[in-house]
Write a protein that holds these residues in place. Structure first.
Motif, PDB file in Angstrom:
ATOM      1  N   LEU A  37       0.850  -1.181   0.000  1.00  0.00           N
ATOM      2  CA  LEU A  37       0.000   0.000   0.000  1.00  0.00           C
ATOM      3  C   LEU A  37       0.889   1.235   0.000  1.00  0.00           C
ATOM      4  N   MET A  38       0.650   2.155  -0.951  1.00  0.00           N
ATOM      5  CA  MET A  38       1.510   3.327  -1.056  1.00  0.00           C
ATOM      6  C   MET A  38       0.727   4.508  -1.643  1.00  0.00           C
ATOM      7  N   ARG A  39       1.273   5.702  -1.453  1.00  0.00           N
ATOM      8  CA  ARG A  39       0.634   6.905  -1.973  1.00  0.00           C
ATOM      9  C   ARG A  39       0.808   7.008  -3.481  1.00  0.00           C
ATOM     10  N   TRP A  40      -0.180   7.661  -4.128  1.00  0.00           N
ATOM     11  CA  TRP A  40      -0.031   7.972  -5.536  1.00  0.00           C
ATOM     12  C   TRP A  40       1.185   8.862  -5.725  1.00  0.00           C
ATOM     13  N   LYS A  41       1.682   8.886  -6.935  1.00  0.00           N
ATOM     14  CA  LYS A  41       2.835   9.715  -7.252  1.00  0.00           C
ATOM     15  C   LYS A  41       2.574  11.182  -6.936  1.00  0.00           C
ATOM     16  N   ASP A  66     -10.162   0.847  -9.305  1.00  0.00           N
ATOM     17  CA  ASP A  66      -9.660   0.682 -10.670  1.00  0.00           C
ATOM     18  C   ASP A  66      -8.394  -0.166 -10.702  1.00  0.00           C
ATOM     19  N   PHE A  67      -8.109  -0.688 -11.885  1.00  0.00           N
ATOM     20  CA  PHE A  67      -6.957  -1.564 -12.118  1.00  0.00           C
ATOM     21  C   PHE A  67      -6.065  -0.885 -13.141  1.00  0.00           C
ATOM     22  N   ASN A  68      -4.774  -0.758 -12.808  1.00  0.00           N
ATOM     23  CA  ASN A  68      -3.843   0.000 -13.642  1.00  0.00           C
ATOM     24  C   ASN A  68      -2.662  -0.843 -14.083  1.00  0.00           C
ATOM     25  N   VAL A  69      -2.304  -0.716 -15.355  1.00  0.00           N
ATOM     26  CA  VAL A  69      -1.074  -1.309 -15.869  1.00  0.00           C
ATOM     27  C   VAL A  69      -0.285  -0.207 -16.558  1.00  0.00           C
ATOM     28  N   MET A  70       1.022  -0.133 -16.269  1.00  0.00           N
ATOM     29  CA  MET A  70       1.896   0.856 -16.884  1.00  0.00           C
ATOM     30  C   MET A  70       3.153   0.164 -17.400  1.00  0.00           C
ATOM     31  N   THR A  71       3.556   0.508 -18.615  1.00  0.00           N
ATOM     32  CA  THR A  71       4.816   0.000 -19.154  1.00  0.00           C
ATOM     33  C   THR A  71       5.613   1.147 -19.763  1.00  0.00           C
ATOM     34  N   ARG A  72       6.917   1.108 -19.537  1.00  0.00           N
ATOM     35  CA  ARG A  72       7.790   2.112 -20.153  1.00  0.00           C
ATOM     36  C   ARG A  72       7.912   1.788 -21.631  1.00  0.00           C
ATOM     37  N   ARG A  73       7.592   2.758 -22.456  1.00  0.00           N
ATOM     38  CA  ARG A  73       7.456   2.551 -23.898  1.00  0.00           C
ATOM     39  C   ARG A  73       8.725   2.003 -24.546  1.00  0.00           C
ATOM     40  N   ASP A  97      10.165  -0.204 -15.242  1.00  0.00           N
ATOM     41  CA  ASP A  97       9.876  -0.669 -16.603  1.00  0.00           C
ATOM     42  C   ASP A  97       8.406  -1.064 -16.742  1.00  0.00           C
ATOM     43  N   TRP A  98       7.865  -1.683 -15.702  1.00  0.00           N
ATOM     44  CA  TRP A  98       6.420  -1.955 -15.697  1.00  0.00           C
ATOM     45  C   TRP A  98       5.892  -1.997 -14.270  1.00  0.00           C
ATOM     46  N   ARG A  99       4.596  -1.730 -14.148  1.00  0.00           N
ATOM     47  CA  ARG A  99       3.970  -1.655 -12.829  1.00  0.00           C
ATOM     48  C   ARG A  99       2.489  -2.026 -12.957  1.00  0.00           C
ATOM     49  N   VAL A 100       1.996  -2.819 -12.007  1.00  0.00           N
ATOM     50  CA  VAL A 100       0.584  -3.208 -11.970  1.00  0.00           C
ATOM     51  C   VAL A 100       0.046  -2.883 -10.583  1.00  0.00           C
ATOM     52  N   SER A 101      -1.125  -2.225 -10.524  1.00  0.00           N
ATOM     53  CA  SER A 101      -1.651  -1.795  -9.229  1.00  0.00           C
ATOM     54  C   SER A 101      -3.169  -1.722  -9.262  1.00  0.00           C
ATOM     55  N   VAL A 102      -3.749  -1.654  -8.068  1.00  0.00           N
ATOM     56  CA  VAL A 102      -5.195  -1.471  -7.879  1.00  0.00           C
ATOM     57  C   VAL A 102      -5.391  -0.297  -6.926  1.00  0.00           C
ATOM     58  N   GLU A 149       0.017  -1.591  -4.725  1.00  0.00           N
ATOM     59  CA  GLU A 149       0.915  -2.007  -5.797  1.00  0.00           C
ATOM     60  C   GLU A 149       1.063  -3.526  -5.770  1.00  0.00           C
ATOM     61  N   ILE A 150       0.620  -4.176  -6.838  1.00  0.00           N
ATOM     62  CA  ILE A 150       0.708  -5.634  -6.932  1.00  0.00           C
ATOM     63  C   ILE A 150       2.132  -6.050  -7.256  1.00  0.00           C
ATOM     64  N   MET A 151       2.738  -5.362  -8.229  1.00  0.00           N
ATOM     65  CA  MET A 151       4.114  -5.680  -8.605  1.00  0.00           C
ATOM     66  C   MET A 151       4.707  -4.549  -9.426  1.00  0.00           C
ATOM     67  N   ARG A 152       6.024  -4.401  -9.259  1.00  0.00           N
ATOM     68  CA  ARG A 152       6.791  -3.418 -10.031  1.00  0.00           C
ATOM     69  C   ARG A 152       8.100  -4.059 -10.463  1.00  0.00           C
ATOM     70  N   PHE A 153       8.576  -3.703 -11.653  1.00  0.00           N
ATOM     71  CA  PHE A 153       9.837  -4.231 -12.157  1.00  0.00           C
ATOM     72  C   PHE A 153      10.658  -3.091 -12.743  1.00  0.00           C
ATOM     73  N   PRO A 154      11.994  -3.019 -12.424  1.00  0.00           N
ATOM     74  CA  PRO A 154      12.771  -3.853 -11.506  1.00  0.00           C
ATOM     75  C   PRO A 154      12.463  -3.529 -10.038  1.00  0.00           C
ATOM     76  N   GLN A 155      12.937  -4.382  -9.140  1.00  0.00           N
ATOM     77  CA  GLN A 155      12.599  -4.236  -7.733  1.00  0.00           C
ATOM     78  C   GLN A 155      13.201  -2.987  -7.108  1.00  0.00           C
ATOM     79  N   ASP A 156      14.323  -2.520  -7.631  1.00  0.00           N
ATOM     80  CA  ASP A 156      14.973  -1.345  -7.050  1.00  0.00           C
ATOM     81  C   ASP A 156      14.605  -0.059  -7.782  1.00  0.00           C
ATOM     82  N   SER A 157      13.585  -0.114  -8.641  1.00  0.00           N
ATOM     83  CA  SER A 157      13.182   1.071  -9.398  1.00  0.00           C
ATOM     84  C   SER A 157      12.310   1.992  -8.550  1.00  0.00           C
ATOM     85  N   SER A 158      12.205   3.236  -8.991  1.00  0.00           N
ATOM     86  CA  SER A 158      11.324   4.217  -8.355  1.00  0.00           C
ATOM     87  C   SER A 158      10.115   4.445  -9.253  1.00  0.00           C
TER      88      SER A 158
END
Length: 214
Positions: free
Chosen positions: A12-16, A107-114, A38-43, A24-33
């Motif tokens: 559980l974390m604050r919006w940007k 809502d369900f969000n998926v983000m990928t770095r283009r 590179d990608w992030r999935v959240s609800v 936040e379900i998962m973020r890649f890489p683990q040490d990214s901000s």
């Protein structure tokens, strides 16, 4: 081997922009901000309208899981999104303002770095045995109901599982469940789940099937 991500271990974390909270379900890489993933999935549970956080260089997909819906102004283009509507894709750098239609939504969000990944997101109703495709890094999130993987623990609402491309075959079993299915493809090489952020539990192998891009 598939990676189980129980709801209890999601972050559980604050919006940007600080305007709300997200799980936040998962973020890649683990040490990214939030500036470098590179990608992030959240609800997220949205309790009031306002401006979306800006994510330059990011492709976003948004789906409504619960609630009456949300009205969006995306760079001057108006769009209403409800749980019955298809997944909405838009540029993370777009100026987006929202107004709730009638009360809170989830809502369900998926983000990928283009420059790094592409993604698809689909909603899937599962009844009986369902085969999932094995051609991409795949994250499955249970909206409601429950399901299980062959010989594995049961997945309940809020749980997720990540399949690497090597996790084949994949079969999902359920009397009735609704899930979100995320397919992730790396632009330049084979994806791996080794450095993905999540407090997760390894599960035995299984089988798989998906749906077309939204």
């Amino acid at each position: 081997m598939p990676l189980l991500i129980p709801q209890s271990r999601q972050r559980l974390m604050r919006w940007k922009n600080g305007g709300g909270m997200t799980c936040e379900i998962m973020r890649f890489p683990q040490d990214s901000s939030l500036e470098s993933f590179d990608w992030r999935v959240s609800v997220a549970t949205v309790q009031q309208g306002g401006a979306f956080s800006l994510f330059p260089g990011i492709d976003r997909s948004l789906a409504i899981l619960e609630g009456k819906g949300i009205a969006l102004d995306i760079g001057g283009a108006l769009q209403q999104l409800t749980p019955r509507d298809p997944v909405l894709r838009f540029d993370g750098a777009a100026d987006v303002h929202s107004t709730l239609v009638d009360g809170d939504i989830v809502d369900f969000n998926v983000m990928t770095r283009r420059t790094a990944y592409t993604h698809t997101l689909e909603r899937l109703a599962v009844t009986g045995q369902t085969a999932l495709p094995c051609d991409a890094l795949t994250l499955l999130y249970v909206i409601n109901g429950s399901c299980s993987l062959s010989g594995a623990d049961k997945l309940r609402a809020g749980d997720a599982v990540l399949f690497d491309e090597a996790d084949s075959p994949r079969v999902l079993h359920s009397n009735a469940a609704k899930v979100m299915l995320v397919r992730l493809r790396r632009q330049d090489q084979e994806p791996t789940i080794a450095n993905a952020t999540a407090s997760a539990t390894r599960m035995p192998s299984i089988d798989a099937d998906m749906m077309p891009p939204a």
